[in-house]
Design an enzyme around this catalytic site. Structure first.
Site, PDB file in Angstrom:
ATOM      1  CE  LYS B  79     -41.996 -58.503   5.579  1.00 19.15           C
ATOM      2  NZ  LYS B  79     -43.022 -59.562   5.492  1.00 19.15           N
ATOM      3  CB  SER B 154     -41.886 -61.799   2.532  1.00 15.66           C
ATOM      4  OG  SER B 154     -42.851 -61.399   3.486  1.00 15.66           O
ATOM      5  CB  SER B 178     -44.438 -63.477   5.207  1.00 13.72           C
ATOM      6  OG  SER B 178     -44.455 -63.668   3.817  1.00 13.72           O
TER       7      SER B 178
END
Lengths: 477, 477
Positions: B79, B154, B178
């Site tokens: 990420k 996210s 997330s």
């Protein structure tokens, strides 16, 4: 001035702690390195970096708290103080607001009248220092050096208990000595390892309510502090006398001009949005840790002075000066422990050491010569291997470069000549070369012998024992 | 079997057996990215050259017998809020459009130790603020199951990359759901470990007290293997926990006999999609059939989790994001008049709408006069929620429920109504507030063919129970 006024002063004192590494990372705190060479992701606030508390900072803060009779907070926390400024790489400073490490202490000072009073300490908290901004006028830009960013500080916040510049200086001296004795900081105002902000207000003598206070920053010496306090009290009294009111504001002292100017008023005060730093876990001070630190507390000045009076036959004045700097007291004790006579050690410190310190503008903590070498030097004079003027010369070399006095005397050939034959030969030459003085002496002019001793010492290049020269001259004459 | 369809465990075994190599695997996955990513936009940065260099080295070490684990030679996606030295790390924000970290996050270092090959950095909601990956400054990621729908957020880029075969597994971060929610929307496995299990050093903070890095994988076996590699006690992270029980792959057994599972009535109430409810209850039946004891109970306080979360996370974020000021790195506005104007313009132009909304919200709840009413109250609610979970875990080994109230919404539907979007986090957020581990496991799909996720929540440090139950469900689905 028709009315009598009283000045009310409280101090916020920042002390840079003498840890080897920074408060939240492993970077060195050494002074004077090239810009941004003592930095890492943590102290430059890089994204994703996290702080980890340096345990030594906590121990020093607690030790200072104990020395100033504070209550130690057993469950303390760090808070973030949020404000934007480029010297502050995260744009928040990690400090303590809600649960500072020490609270409710105080130290005793001597007042001008010779009495004693206690200055209360509201709290002591730990925090990180900011970096240093350098404004380049030529390039019209600002540069930032993060070497200082993350250097550990404690802030000691006093109660508004002081009433004069003298009391302020006495309080600061007291703090400086306590902290120096703990080894927690060298407390140098000029170099910024001790900084004091002065909160000051005035009120009519006898009034109960405090007046409106101002905060004075940028005070880099005891002299600046004294002048700033006197100047600010006067400024506030003038305002009141003129029917105006004092504005609560932060002022900056300009020592060159001898005046202060307003930096920001209370209305401009920022909201720092303090909140507990979620990156740091709460600080739990165990009873065990507290006892360990308590047990390690050193002998402070008052106790040391009493012990010196008991143990050493040296004047009170010497004791006062020597214990007034931790480094001098350490030097004194270590040299005495090596067998040197206390009075002689004290004489070297009070005489040549202080003289050269003053001349070279050296701080006691920066003295280079070792107690071993001072002890050796004293032994050389005790055994009359060198005379006192040679000793001073050797001492100066020690002061500069910590030379070994035995080696130095040997290499430079400074030893007193104890060869009677050589001395006798030189004296005979001097007598032969100075018939006028010889005659003067024989005619009863005692003083003339001084000249002959001097001439002999000169011929011997200073390496004779003046007492022996005197004695032999008289014999030969 | 096609390399891109393999799990990490399968691929590593094939590489160890000499059936393929780390380099071939990297080639295959990069080809898949090349082919598919225009459709899905899973990546902000693909590092093909770096991946090949790593793959070659890893292959040598595998052949030398130095790397034998279940992740050796397997390509992973990271990420974009997790720092990678020398590789652009943007947090999907314009303000970090050019930020190249000087160091690698501890979690990534741990993967590298296990022989991972880093492919690149995945798209996300800007600074992890959002539930759809639509707040990215680099365009939204699309759900590989149906490109008209969002992948969740996210960590949407990570979840979509796993689902699309654009990596073998990925890591993400979970502050309020997330990892689990995008895993659920994309039909992959995602886990948020107990707070403190994976080092946050190098994770660009959103809500520091809630953030945890965790795996997104194709199955529960990989999830255990990745978590085992990620978990470590890191002295650079004060909130990192020392754990003995990180041999998570040891928990992969089909055994839920006697396991007490509670389903909160609060998690099945109003707002929950019927198809999601049915799928989750079917999953509970599967576990019951395998010997688990399943019960309904009232968890309570569920409705307070969202306001508490958005207060605490926004407060921390408002401070965490202060360092992005255009001074040291990242976006700086072109024209400005003075320092504060530069801050304002750089930040106004560099941050997106959702980030600015949360910074304002966070600054407000920390500001003087509101701190007690909002921030402190939220902390109290957080403590009460933890208590409610403690009470639940006194009765149950695990809590079972949905991950999200619905399946993935259509692109563009969520941002118009942020409150509705925030409410979508209702089942995941309390887990972060209480610091608990939670896992999302695929449990079927709705009538539109969109995946549904089953959430299992454990008490602190009970990841093994979670993995065991999840594995059992997966094997008997």
């Amino acid at each position: 001035m028709s009315k009598q006024y009283e000045t009310v002063i409280g101090l916020e004192v920042h002390v840079e702690l003498a840890t080897k590494t920074k408060i939240f990372c492993g970077c060195s705190t050494a002074f004077g390195a090239k810009p941004n060479t003592q930095t890492c992701p943590v102290c430059t606030g890089m994204p994703g970096s996290l702080p980890v508390l340096n345990k030594q900072v906590l121990e020093y803060a607690i030790a200072v708290g104990l020395a100033t009779n504070c209550e130690i907070t057993r469950y303390a926390k760090f808070d973030r103080k949020n404000y934007f400024y480029p010297d502050n790489p995260q744009n928040y400073q990690i400090s303590q607001l809600y649960l500072p490490i020490c609270r409710n202490g105080g130290v005793e000072i001597e007042t001008e009248q010779g009495g004693k009073k206690t200055v209360g300490i509201h709290e002591i908290h730990m925090e990180e220092d900011a970096g240093k901004l350098i404004h380049d006028e030529w390039e019209d830009c600002s540069l930032v050096d993060y070497n200082r960013s993350g250097v550990p500080l404690i802030e000691i916040v006093s109660e508004p208990d002081m009433r004069s510049a003298e009391e302020v200086i006495a309080y600061l001296e007291k703090l400086r000595l306590l902290i120096q004795y703990l080894g927690a900081s060298d407390c140098k105002l000029q170099e910024g390892s001790m900084r004091a902000d002065v909160n000051l207000s005035v009120r009519e003598a006898g009034a109960e309510k405090f007046g409106t206070r101002t905060e004075m920053k940028n005070l880099n010496s005891f002299r600046a502090i004294t002048r700033a306090i006197e100047g600010e009290a006067e400024r506030q009294i003038d305002l009141i006398e003129a029917g105006e009111s004092v504005v609560q504001e932060t002022r900056r002292w300009d020592d060159a001009k001898g005046e202060s100017y307003a930096m920001r008023s209370k209305e401009d005060a920022q909201d720092y949005r303090y909140f507990p730093d979620p990156d740091l876990t709460p600080v739990n001070v165990s009873g065990e840790m507290l006892e360990e630190i308590r047990a390690k507390q050193p002998e402070f000045r008052t106790e040391k002075m009493a012990r010196y009076r008991e143990e050493f036959d040296i004047p009170d004045y010497d004791i006062e000066i020597i214990t007034g700097e931790k480094a001098l007291a350490d030097l004194f004790e270590a040299t005495v422990a090596l067998g040197a006579q206390p009075k002689k050690v004290s004489n070297w410190i009070m005489g040549e050491t202080l003289r050269l310190m003053k001349e070279r503008e050296t701080d006691a903590s920066d003295l280079r010569f070792s107690p071993e070498n001072l002890a050796k030097l004293i032994a050389l004079t005790d055994t009359k291997q060198i005379n006192s003027s040679v000793a001073k010369e050797v001492f100066e070399a020690m002061f500069e470069e910590n030379v070994d006095p035995e080696q130095y005397v040997e290499e430079k050939g400074l030893k007193t000549v104890n060869d009677e034959g050589a001395l006798k030969k030189t004296i005979e030459e001097v007598i032969a070369a100075n018939p006028q003085s010889v005659e003067d002496y024989r005619n009863g002019k005692e003083k003339a012998i001084g000249f002959l001793v001097g001439q002999t010492m000169k011929a011997m290049k200073g390496k004779a024992d003046p007492g022996a020269v005197n004695r032999m001259l008289k014999e030969l004459l | 079997m096609n390399i891109v369809d393999m799990t990490a465990t399968q691929l590593a075994a094939a590489i160890r057996a000499g059936k393929t190599t780390a380099v071939e695997a990297t080639e295959a996955v990069l080809a898949q990215i090349e082919k598919e990513d225009k459709k899905y936009n899973c990546y902000v940065t693909v590092d093909a050259d770096g991946a090949f260099t790593q793959a070659k080295k890893v292959q040598e070490r595998i052949e030398a017998g130095e790397l034998t684990g279940p992740l050796a030679g397997v390509p992973v996606a990271v990420k974009d809020n997790i720092c990678t030295e020398g590789l652009l790390t943007t947090c999907s924000s314009k303000i970090l459009h050019n930020f190249v970290p000087t160091y690698t996050a501890e979690a990534v270092l741990n993967l590298q130790k296990a022989g991972a090959v880093i492919l690149g950095k995945t798209n996300m909601d800007e600074f992890a603020m959002g539930s759809t990956t639509e707040t990215s400054a680099y365009g939204p990621t699309k759900n590989p199951r149906n490109t008209e729908h969002v992948p969740g957020g996210s960590s949407g880029g990570s979840a979509a990359a796993v689902a699309a075969g654009e990596c073998i597994y990925a890591i993400g971060s979970d502050t309020g759901g997330s990892i689990r929610q995008p895993a659920s929307y994309c039909g992959v496995v995602g886990m948020k470990p107990t707070y403190g299990t994976v080092s946050r050093y190098g994770l660009i903070a959103y809500g520091s007290s809630l953030d945890q890095i965790g795996p997104l994988t194709k199955d529960v076996t990989d999830c255990a293997a990745v978590l085992e590699a990620l978990a470590s006690h890191d002295l650079k992270d004060s909130t990192s926990v020392s754990r003995e029980d990180t041999d998570f792959t040891a928990a992969l057994a089909e055994d839920v006999k006697g396991l007490r599972i509670g389903i909160p009535n609060d998690y099945l109430g109003e707002g929950l999609d019927d198809e999601v409810r049915a799928a989750v209850l079917r999953a509970a039946d599967v576990l019951e059939n395998k010997g688990a004891v399943v019960e309904r109970f009232d968890l309570s306080l569920v409705e307070y989790a969202i306001p508490a979360y958005y207060t605490i996370a926004a407060a921390e974020a408002s401070s965490n994001l202060e360092r992005f000021d255009g001074i040291k790195y990242g976006y700086r506005t072109e024209e400005y008049a003075g320092l504060h104007n530069m801050y304002k313009k750089s930040r106004s132009e560099g941050f997106g709408e959702e980030v600015k909304r949360r910074i304002m919200l966070g600054s407000f709840v920390l500001s003087s006069g509101y701190y007690d009413a909002y921030y402190l109250k939220a902390l109290k609610v957080k403590a009460l929620i933890k208590k409610a979970f403690d009470a639940a875990f006194a009765k149950y080994d695990l809590i079972l429920g949905p991950v999200a109230p619905t399946t993935a919404p259509k692109l563009g539907e969520s941002l118009a109504d942020p409150i509705k979007m925030y409410l979508g986090d209702i089942y995941t957020i309390a887990v972060n507030l209480a610091g608990l581990p939670g896992i999302s496991v695929p449990c079927g799909q709705d009538s539109k063919g969109l995946p549904i996720g089953l959430q299992l929540i454990g008490d602190c440090f009970q990841e093994k129970k979670l993995l065991r139950a999840a594995y059992t469900y997966e094997q008997n689905e």
